[in-house]
Write a protein that holds these residues in place. Structure first.
Motif, PDB file in Angstrom:
ATOM      1  N   ASN A  18     -38.989   3.295 -55.056  1.00 47.60           N
ATOM      2  CA  ASN A  18     -39.514   2.116 -55.727  1.00 47.60           C
ATOM      3  C   ASN A  18     -40.838   1.686 -55.101  1.00 47.60           C
ATOM      4  OD1 ASN A  18     -37.978   1.521 -53.444  1.00 47.60           O
ATOM      5  ND2 ASN A  18     -37.346  -0.477 -54.174  1.00 47.60           N
ATOM      6  N   PHE A  19     -41.759   1.223 -55.957  1.00 46.57           N
ATOM      7  CA  PHE A  19     -43.084   0.801 -55.486  1.00 46.57           C
ATOM      8  C   PHE A  19     -43.013  -0.577 -54.860  1.00 46.57           C
ATOM      9  CE2 PHE A  19     -47.354  -0.964 -56.090  1.00 46.57           C
ATOM     10  CZ  PHE A  19     -48.080  -0.010 -55.400  1.00 46.57           C
ATOM     11  N   PHE A  20     -42.253  -1.477 -55.453  1.00 46.24           N
ATOM     12  CA  PHE A  20     -42.061  -2.813 -54.913  1.00 46.24           C
ATOM     13  C   PHE A  20     -40.664  -2.904 -54.322  1.00 46.24           C
ATOM     14  CE2 PHE A  20     -45.159  -3.501 -58.348  1.00 46.24           C
ATOM     15  CZ  PHE A  20     -46.183  -4.043 -57.590  1.00 46.24           C
ATOM     16  N   GLY A  21     -40.532  -3.681 -53.242  1.00 52.71           N
ATOM     17  CA  GLY A  21     -39.230  -3.857 -52.612  1.00 52.71           C
ATOM     18  C   GLY A  21     -38.250  -4.546 -53.535  1.00 52.71           C
ATOM     19  N   ARG A  22     -37.008  -4.112 -53.467  1.00 51.22           N
ATOM     20  CA  ARG A  22     -35.935  -4.694 -54.282  1.00 51.22           C
ATOM     21  C   ARG A  22     -35.330  -5.857 -53.502  1.00 51.22           C
ATOM     22  NH1 ARG A  22     -30.862  -3.228 -53.527  1.00 51.22           N
ATOM     23  NH2 ARG A  22     -31.523  -1.312 -52.506  1.00 51.22           N
ATOM     24  N   PRO A  23     -35.344  -7.095 -54.054  1.00 48.02           N
ATOM     25  CA  PRO A  23     -34.782  -8.231 -53.307  1.00 48.02           C
ATOM     26  C   PRO A  23     -33.275  -8.083 -53.110  1.00 48.02           C
ATOM     27  CG  PRO A  23     -35.706  -8.937 -55.419  1.00 48.02           C
ATOM     28  CD  PRO A  23     -35.886  -7.465 -55.332  1.00 48.02           C
ATOM     29  N   VAL A  24     -32.852  -8.240 -51.863  1.00 47.75           N
ATOM     30  CA  VAL A  24     -31.436  -8.156 -51.530  1.00 47.75           C
ATOM     31  C   VAL A  24     -30.879  -9.554 -51.307  1.00 47.75           C
ATOM     32  CG1 VAL A  24     -29.767  -7.262 -49.860  1.00 47.75           C
ATOM     33  CG2 VAL A  24     -31.711  -5.874 -50.540  1.00 47.75           C
ATOM     34  N   SER A  25     -31.648 -10.377 -50.603  1.00 47.67           N
ATOM     35  CA  SER A  25     -31.289 -11.774 -50.392  1.00 47.67           C
ATOM     36  C   SER A  25     -32.571 -12.584 -50.430  1.00 47.67           C
ATOM     37  CB  SER A  25     -30.556 -11.945 -49.056  1.00 47.67           C
ATOM     38  OG  SER A  25     -31.446 -11.713 -47.984  1.00 47.67           O
TER      39      SER A  25
END
Length: 161
Positions: A18-25
């Motif tokens: 993924n190019f942008f980070g995936r929000p986890v919290s």
């Protein structure tokens, strides 16, 4: 997290998905990597680094890494930690410049700018020392979320880190 640095090393070359980070919290993001595991034999202590070439299974790019011995990896960690401590200690006298002339905008800009840069540099060097795996090449020695990363297993739970 203590990483397993062994003579017969299992490593994984990961390709960032993924190019942008995936929000986890609220304060954490995650990056997805897919890759392949390969077995690497580290050189004996005292020998120069060996070159290993591996092909990324996702983009088919051929990447060459220099793999250091266990002793060389420890020395690289220690050098980075010493540099980090030097930069963090250097932060104090740079901020103490303010006491010379607290009303001077030149002194304030040098103190705050220089102090901030030395602190950030020290923190990055300490973080890089903690991430040192003994693999050099393609940005693997510096922290960050690069296109390709080398992962080694964690000694406690076996997760790749």
């Amino acid at each position: 997290m203590a990483m397993a640095i062994e003579r017969q090393q299992r490593a994984m070359l990961g390709h960032r998905q993924n190019f942008f980070g995936r929000p986890v919290s609220f304060t954490t993001i995650a990056w997805n990597y897919s890759g392949r595991i390969w077995d690497v034999e580290r050189p004996e202590d005292g020998e120069p680094a060996r070159r290993h070439t591996v092909r990324c299974p996702v983009c088919q790019e051929t990447l060459t890494y220099a793999v250091h011995s266990i002793a060389a990896t420890r020395r690289r960690r220690v050098r980075q930690l010493i540099a980090a401590v030097v930069f963090l200690i250097a932060t104090v006298p740079v901020f103490c410049l303010i006491m010379l002339d607290p009303g001077s905008p030149v002194v304030l800009s040098i103190a705050y700018g220089g102090g901030s840069l030395t602190f950030i540099t020290g923190w990055l060097l300490a973080f890089a020392a903690g991430q040192e795996k003994g693999f050099a090449g393609h940005g693997s020695a510096w922290p960050g979320y690069l296109k390709h990363r080398v992962f080694v297993p964690n000694t406690k739970d076996g997760r790749w880190g």
